[in-house]
Design a protein around this motif. Structure first.
Motif, PDB file in Angstrom:
ATOM      1  N   GLY A   3      50.037  26.754  37.807  1.00 22.91           N
ATOM      2  CA  GLY A   3      50.361  27.070  39.199  1.00 22.91           C
ATOM      3  C   GLY A   3      49.281  26.540  40.116  1.00 22.91           C
ATOM      4  O   GLY A   3      48.418  25.755  39.707  1.00 22.91           O
ATOM      5  N   LYS A   4      49.315  26.976  41.381  1.00 23.31           N
ATOM      6  CA  LYS A   4      48.356  26.476  42.359  1.00 23.31           C
ATOM      7  C   LYS A   4      46.947  26.999  42.082  1.00 23.31           C
ATOM      8  O   LYS A   4      45.974  26.304  42.300  1.00 23.31           O
ATOM      9  CB  LYS A   4      48.809  26.864  43.777  1.00 23.31           C
ATOM     10  N   ALA A   5      46.849  28.223  41.562  1.00 32.17           N
ATOM     11  CA  ALA A   5      45.531  28.839  41.379  1.00 32.17           C
ATOM     12  C   ALA A   5      45.222  29.209  39.924  1.00 32.17           C
ATOM     13  O   ALA A   5      44.096  29.596  39.617  1.00 32.17           O
ATOM     14  CB  ALA A   5      45.418  30.091  42.246  1.00 32.17           C
ATOM     15  N   LYS A   6      46.229  29.121  39.047  1.00 34.78           N
ATOM     16  CA  LYS A   6      46.021  29.592  37.677  1.00 34.78           C
ATOM     17  C   LYS A   6      46.760  28.720  36.671  1.00 34.78           C
ATOM     18  O   LYS A   6      47.774  28.118  37.013  1.00 34.78           O
ATOM     19  CB  LYS A   6      46.522  31.049  37.540  1.00 34.78           C
ATOM     20  N   LYS A   7      46.229  28.721  35.439  1.00 32.00           N
ATOM     21  CA  LYS A   7      46.946  28.125  34.314  1.00 32.00           C
ATOM     22  C   LYS A   7      47.298  29.256  33.354  1.00 32.00           C
ATOM     23  O   LYS A   7      46.445  30.130  33.110  1.00 32.00           O
ATOM     24  CB  LYS A   7      46.056  27.123  33.575  1.00 32.00           C
ATOM     25  N   ASP A  32      53.787  39.054  23.198  1.00 33.36           N
ATOM     26  CA  ASP A  32      53.789  39.980  24.345  1.00 33.36           C
ATOM     27  C   ASP A  32      52.670  39.684  25.345  1.00 33.36           C
ATOM     28  O   ASP A  32      52.616  40.297  26.409  1.00 33.36           O
ATOM     29  CB  ASP A  32      53.602  41.436  23.860  1.00 33.36           C
ATOM     30  N   LEU A  33      51.746  38.793  24.963  1.00 38.47           N
ATOM     31  CA  LEU A  33      50.554  38.593  25.794  1.00 38.47           C
ATOM     32  C   LEU A  33      50.400  37.136  26.228  1.00 38.47           C
ATOM     33  O   LEU A  33      50.784  36.219  25.501  1.00 38.47           O
ATOM     34  CB  LEU A  33      49.298  39.022  25.021  1.00 38.47           C
ATOM     35  N   LEU A  34      49.819  36.963  27.414  1.00 38.29           N
ATOM     36  CA  LEU A  34      49.530  35.625  27.939  1.00 38.29           C
ATOM     37  C   LEU A  34      48.039  35.519  28.228  1.00 38.29           C
ATOM     38  O   LEU A  34      47.362  36.529  28.461  1.00 38.29           O
ATOM     39  CB  LEU A  34      50.314  35.385  29.241  1.00 38.29           C
ATOM     40  N   TRP A  35      47.567  34.286  28.255  1.00 36.20           N
ATOM     41  CA  TRP A  35      46.147  33.994  28.484  1.00 36.20           C
ATOM     42  C   TRP A  35      46.079  33.251  29.825  1.00 36.20           C
ATOM     43  O   TRP A  35      46.700  32.204  29.970  1.00 36.20           O
ATOM     44  CB  TRP A  35      45.673  33.109  27.338  1.00 36.20           C
ATOM     45  N   VAL A  36      45.368  33.807  30.792  1.00 35.08           N
ATOM     46  CA  VAL A  36      45.367  33.239  32.147  1.00 35.08           C
ATOM     47  C   VAL A  36      43.991  32.677  32.475  1.00 35.08           C
ATOM     48  O   VAL A  36      42.971  33.361  32.287  1.00 35.08           O
ATOM     49  CB  VAL A  36      45.731  34.324  33.193  1.00 35.08           C
ATOM     50  N   GLU A  37      43.973  31.448  32.945  1.00 37.62           N
ATOM     51  CA  GLU A  37      42.725  30.800  33.381  1.00 37.62           C
ATOM     52  C   GLU A  37      42.789  30.622  34.896  1.00 37.62           C
ATOM     53  O   GLU A  37      43.736  30.030  35.418  1.00 37.62           O
ATOM     54  CB  GLU A  37      42.601  29.434  32.690  1.00 37.62           C
ATOM     55  N   TYR A  38      41.797  31.136  35.585  1.00 34.65           N
ATOM     56  CA  TYR A  38      41.739  31.022  37.051  1.00 34.65           C
ATOM     57  C   TYR A  38      41.036  29.726  37.454  1.00 34.65           C
ATOM     58  O   TYR A  38      39.949  29.425  36.966  1.00 34.65           O
ATOM     59  CB  TYR A  38      40.976  32.219  37.641  1.00 34.65           C
ATOM     60  N   LYS A  39      41.648  28.982  38.367  1.00 30.34           N
ATOM     61  CA  LYS A  39      41.117  27.675  38.784  1.00 30.34           C
ATOM     62  C   LYS A  39      40.344  27.781  40.111  1.00 30.34           C
ATOM     63  O   LYS A  39      40.535  28.724  40.871  1.00 30.34           O
ATOM     64  CB  LYS A  39      42.274  26.687  38.993  1.00 30.34           C
ATOM     65  N   VAL A  95      38.507  37.796  28.894  1.00 32.93           N
ATOM     66  CA  VAL A  95      38.071  37.040  27.713  1.00 32.93           C
ATOM     67  C   VAL A  95      36.722  36.404  27.996  1.00 32.93           C
ATOM     68  O   VAL A  95      35.856  36.333  27.139  1.00 32.93           O
ATOM     69  CB  VAL A  95      39.069  35.917  27.356  1.00 32.93           C
ATOM     70  N   ASN A  96      36.576  35.909  29.200  1.00 32.33           N
ATOM     71  CA  ASN A  96      35.293  35.364  29.657  1.00 32.33           C
ATOM     72  C   ASN A  96      35.343  35.370  31.179  1.00 32.33           C
ATOM     73  O   ASN A  96      36.273  35.905  31.765  1.00 32.33           O
ATOM     74  CB  ASN A  96      35.033  33.960  29.069  1.00 32.33           C
ATOM     75  N   GLU A  97      34.357  34.766  31.812  1.00 27.16           N
ATOM     76  CA  GLU A  97      34.259  34.849  33.275  1.00 27.16           C
ATOM     77  C   GLU A  97      35.458  34.249  34.015  1.00 27.16           C
ATOM     78  O   GLU A  97      35.748  34.630  35.136  1.00 27.16           O
ATOM     79  CB  GLU A  97      32.999  34.124  33.745  1.00 27.16           C
ATOM     80  N   ARG A  98      36.130  33.307  33.378  1.00 30.61           N
ATOM     81  CA  ARG A  98      37.206  32.599  34.069  1.00 30.61           C
ATOM     82  C   ARG A  98      38.604  32.936  33.526  1.00 30.61           C
ATOM     83  O   ARG A  98      39.608  32.505  34.081  1.00 30.61           O
ATOM     84  CB  ARG A  98      36.948  31.084  33.942  1.00 30.61           C
ATOM     85  N   GLU A  99      38.644  33.703  32.426  1.00 30.22           N
ATOM     86  CA  GLU A  99      39.929  33.909  31.754  1.00 30.22           C
ATOM     87  C   GLU A  99      40.159  35.376  31.412  1.00 30.22           C
ATOM     88  O   GLU A  99      39.218  36.106  31.101  1.00 30.22           O
ATOM     89  CB  GLU A  99      39.974  33.079  30.467  1.00 30.22           C
ATOM     90  N   GLN A 100      41.442  35.764  31.461  1.00 33.17           N
ATOM     91  CA  GLN A 100      41.822  37.121  31.077  1.00 33.17           C
ATOM     92  C   GLN A 100      43.155  37.093  30.338  1.00 33.17           C
ATOM     93  O   GLN A 100      43.943  36.157  30.486  1.00 33.17           O
ATOM     94  CB  GLN A 100      41.914  38.038  32.292  1.00 33.17           C
TER      95      GLN A 100
END
Ligand code: 5GP
Length: 239
Positions: free
Chosen positions: A10-14, A22-29, A74-79
């Protein structure tokens, strides 16, 4: 938990699949867009700050009884979050007039609305997220009336929790956007709560501490996001 292939950017996240369906891993850009993608830029460290700030709010809301998608950082940029079947409605809650509402109704920015005002927008980049009402939501089959009632009640509960929590940190919660979705038949709060999706003003000076600094070319964008993180956690983040 394992991060698998990219499902969506997306515009702000992968968003990535995980080994748990049941779970997704989100990376903030760090990418920043405004005006439906017409304005583009980068806010250095935004991905880290929004990931940490959003996790902070979602943990607080879970503790206060608002069911939501957040699982763990998960880390500073991912949840990691619960996978949602997203309801295609943006729920906007406003405490003071600002942004599109101030413009549409000819109101001065900062006017007290005397209680929360809830707006719904149809999530459609093509149409520019038009304002809709309960009847449109039913007619477009975006959600059933009792689901809209649940979502509205959840959005107002979020407002009670966050307005008082932020007031203690000298922050006015002017307005914000929420998204909801279904997970195993339950409606959960999803997406993010961050300076990208909220208007935060300093309580004393009314200085803007959110994405309006980017939208309106006010400067000190990174500093504003850092200041929100600092006021919420009492900590600094190294970017
Ligand atoms: P407005 O209606 O003034 O554009 O936005 C009201 C509030 O909802 C603001 O806090 C704004 O950040 C948020 N908001 C509304 N639509 C969007 C959107 O499509 N993306 C993001 N990130 N925030 C939105």
């Amino acid at each position: 938990m394992q991060k698998k292939e990219l499902l969506y950017e997306g515009k702000a996240k992968k968003v990535y699949r995980t080994d748990n369906p049941d779970l997704l891993w989100v990376e903030y850009k760090d990418d920043a867009t405004a005006f439906n993608g017409a304005k583009k830029g980068t806010i250095v460290g935004k991905g880290v700050l929004n990931n940490l700030i959003s996790a902070h709010f979602f943990q607080l809301l879970a503790e206060k009884g608002v069911p939501n998608h957040f699982v763990e950082l998960v880390n500073e940029r991912e949840q990691v979050v619960k996978s949602l079947d997203i309801i295609q409605v943006e729920v906007i809650v406003r405490n003071l007039a600002a942004g599109s509402m101030a413009k549409r109704l000819g109101l001065e920015e900062g006017m007290d609305l005397g209680g929360p005002v809830v707006d719904y927008c149809y999530k459609s980049d093509e149409l520019g997220d038009p304002l809709i009402n309960d009847d449109h939501i039913r007619a477009l089959k975006l959600a059933a009336p009792e689901q809209v009632k649940t979502i509205r009640e959840m959005a107002l509960k979020v407002n009670d929790i966050l307005t008082s929590y932020l007031a203690d940190k000298n922050i006015i919660l002017v307005d914000y956007k929420l998204e909801f979705g279904f997970h195993k038949g339950e409606i959960l709060l999803g997406d993010e709560i961050s300076p990208d999706t909220c208007r935060f003003w300093d309580s004393k000076t009314r200085e803007k501490l959110d994405k309006d600094r980017f939208r309106r070319d006010l400067g000190n964008v990174e500093e504003a996001y850092k200041e929100i993180y600092r006021r919420l956690t009492g900590r600094e983040v190294q970017i």
